[in-house]
Scaffold this active site. Structure first.
Site, mmCIF file in Angstrom:
data_model
loop_
_atom_site.group_PDB
_atom_site.id
_atom_site.type_symbol
_atom_site.label_atom_id
_atom_site.label_comp_id
_atom_site.label_asym_id
_atom_site.label_seq_id
_atom_site.Cartn_x
_atom_site.Cartn_y
_atom_site.Cartn_z
ATOM 1 C CE LYS A 200 -3.607 0.127 2.730
ATOM 2 N NZ LYS A 200 -4.474 0.294 3.919
ATOM 3 C CD GLU A 206 9.041 -7.447 6.256
ATOM 4 O OE1 GLU A 206 8.952 -7.744 7.451
ATOM 5 O OE2 GLU A 206 8.518 -6.418 5.765
ATOM 6 N N GLY A 261 -5.030 -4.499 5.142
ATOM 7 C CA GLY A 261 -4.255 -5.488 4.401
ATOM 8 C C GLY A 261 -4.862 -6.873 4.407
ATOM 9 N NE ARG A 262 -6.544 -7.791 10.520
ATOM 10 C CZ ARG A 262 -5.966 -6.644 10.845
ATOM 11 N NH1 ARG A 262 -4.875 -6.243 10.197
ATOM 12 N NH2 ARG A 262 -6.462 -5.879 11.800
ATOM 13 C CD GLU A 347 -1.862 -8.200 10.959
ATOM 14 O OE1 GLU A 347 -0.654 -8.512 11.002
ATOM 15 O OE2 GLU A 347 -2.434 -7.807 9.922
ATOM 16 C CG HIS A 378 -2.277 -40.372 9.448
ATOM 17 N ND1 HIS A 378 -2.171 -41.713 9.728
ATOM 18 C CD2 HIS A 378 -3.379 -40.246 8.663
ATOM 19 C CE1 HIS A 378 -3.145 -42.379 9.130
ATOM 20 N NE2 HIS A 378 -3.894 -41.509 8.476
ATOM 21 C CE LYS A 489 6.815 -3.254 9.622
ATOM 22 N NZ LYS A 489 5.513 -2.918 8.983
#
Length: 523
Positions: A200, A206, A261-262, A347, A378, A489
């Site tokens: 954005k 990153e 964002g999410r 979040e 399993h 961060k």
């Protein structure tokens, strides 16, 4: 008024004490119609919540809690564009991204304009009309993002690969660990690769680190800076930063500060998915989410799927002290769905402060985890059945598969149904406390989709989005900020500058020693 001060909260506490010793098996035995009565079917999606530790009184009190917290008012405030994201003083209008063009919302024109540009671009890439710098058509698309700019598109593509064009190889890079990027680039051809850089602000460390490395990879092969404009597009709100990178402003796709964002899959963040599955299928994804929006907004609270899932989650988190919640999709195509929900739920609601900044008095978001069935059976189902940890769970199945392998789907669905029965009902062994005793009384919801189509996936994702909002509103927390990611961060920015120097360190003794060890390893 906070939830804990409401009469329904106190009544639920008392009711929880009354249910001590109640068994799910006994609830079924007492009511032969319990299964069908505690099932909702709406537009191809089924929610069976009968295998929960609830009675009619429980559900009545949970709905009363929602009413006393004025949940319906909160729902309308979000849809109306009120600034429900109070700490950032902005709206949370991801629902406007999937509203039909004729909905008449103030955001509709801007949303439709971006969708039209996305559609034209995706069509050009899919048809082979979009060429790279050397005149070859694009054959691979790499989505570079992190968090919501990666988890949503990656999850949706994995779920809908059967709808994707085979002429486009879609990859995802998110981790700043260089192995993530190099393993993707090693398998691609620079002449036919397109990068979608999603950030954005176009400052996400990153994402930009990976984007600049990808640009160098391209320019090492095509020694012409103009090639960047042919091989990179951006999803961002920052024109200047995008242009400075070398991306053509005509290929910057906008999204807005009222899109978290999410919650951004529905925006231009979904461009890579649209390229893969096509504009028409992408619009079906939006239509499915909008259909769930209508259900959430209009269905009575006691027949409202997101509301019921949210209330059941609060029942277990706050009255049964459940620390975790398992999401178990019995469909390999939904293998990334638990990871997607980890961000969406933890979040959004992993908060310890109320909307007004005062401390929360109760537990908020549980730890969300899970893997696809039958793999999980399993691995960790031993703990679910016989462990000492109380883990409510959601089982998700699809009635009709997209393959034609004989017998596979019958076996898969038989396992889904068997696991929910075994968890709820259990099986006593010959002697109390033996190793083969299955205590049961482990609650679960079962969600069934008729088919896994773009429309159905849109409904499923929006269902969980609104579940999260329901819980956040009742806990009186802001589900739309994420200040908790900031400190780590900012410290990382400080530390990265220290790794290549000999300056004296000012951290705690553990962190100082770790940095020194890394410095020595670099030498």
């Amino acid at each position: 008024m906070t939830a804990t001060a409401l009469p329904a909260w106190a009544e639920l506490h008392s009711h929880r004490h009354d249910l001590t010793g109640t068994r799910i098996a006994d609830l079924f035995a007492a009511d032969p119609r319990r299964g069908p009565e505690l099932t909702i079917e709406d537009d191809g999606l089924v929610l069976d919540y009968s295998k929960n530790l609830v009675t009619a009184r429980t559900l009545e009190l949970l709905v009363r809690l929602a009413e006393q917290r004025q949940l319906s008012t909160g729902i309308e405030a979000m849809f109306a564009g009120d600034h429900v994201n109070v700490t950032e003083d902005r709206a949370a209008l991801h629902t406007a991204l999937r509203a039909p063009a004729g909905a008449g919302l103030p955001q509709s024109a801007a949303v439709e304009a971006v969708l039209a540009r996305m559609s034209a671009f995706a069509t050009a890439v899919r048809s082979g009309a979009r060429l790279g710098a050397t005149g070859k058509p694009i054959r691979a698309v790499v989505n570079i993002g992190i968090g919501g700019s990666d988890l949503g598109p990656a999850m949706a593509y994995q779920a809908l690969r059967e709808f994707a064009t085979p002429t486009i190889d879609l990859r995802f890079v998110s981790n700043v660990d260089g192995h993530d990027l190099t393993r993707v680039l090693d398998e691609l051809d620079p002449e036919t690769t397109l990068f979608v850089v999603s950030s954005k602000t176009f400052t996400t460390v990153e994402t930009l680190t990976n984007a600049y490395a990808a640009r160098e990879w391209l320019l090492d092969f095509v020694d012409d800076s103009d090639a960047v404009a042919q091989h990179f597009v951006a999803v961002s709100a920052d024109d200047r930063a995008v242009a400075a990178f070398g991306i053509d402003p005509a290929h910057k796709f906008e999204f807005w500060d009222w899109v978290g964002g999410r919650y951004s899959l529905w925006s231009a963040i979904g461009l890579s998915v649209m390229i893969a599955i096509g504009p028409d299928n992408f619009r079906q994804l939006l239509a499915g989410a909008h259909a769930m929006d209508r259900h959430f907004r209009t269905a009575p609270l006691d027949r409202n799927m997101p509301v019921l899932l949210g209330l059941l989650g609060i029942w277990y988190r706050n009255f049964w002290d459940a620390q975790t919640h398992a999401v178990l999709p019995y469909d390999q195509r939904l293998s990334r769905f638990p990871a997607y929900l980890q961000q969406l739920e933890m979040e959004s609601n992993g908060k310890s402060a109320r909307r007004d900044g005062t401390p929360v008095a109760v537990g908020t978001a549980p730890i969300v985890w899970g893997e696809p069935g039958t793999n999980g059976q399993h691995a960790f189902f031993q703990l679910l059945h016989q462990g000492t940890v109380f883990v409510p769970s959601d089982f998700i199945g699809v009635l009709r598969p997209h393959h034609d392998l004989p017998g596979h789907h019958d076996l898969l669905m038989a396992n889904l149904f068997a696991q929910t029965e075994a968890l709820a009902i259990g099986r006593p062994a010959a002697g109390a406390g033996t190793h083969r005793d299955f205590p049961g009384n482990r609650p679960s919801n079962t969600l069934l989709l008729a088919d896994l189509t773009p429309y159905a996936l849109g409904r499923l994702i929006a269902l969980y989005e609104h579940k999260v909002f329901t819980q956040g509103w009742i806990w009186n927390i802001n589900s739309f900020d994420q200040w908790g990611v900031e400190l780590g961060k900012s410290l990382a920015t400080r530390i990265v500058a220290e790794l290549n120097t000999e300056q004296q360190l000012g951290h705690d003794s553990s962190t100082n020693a770790l940095i020194e060890r890394y410095r020595r390893a670099r030498q």
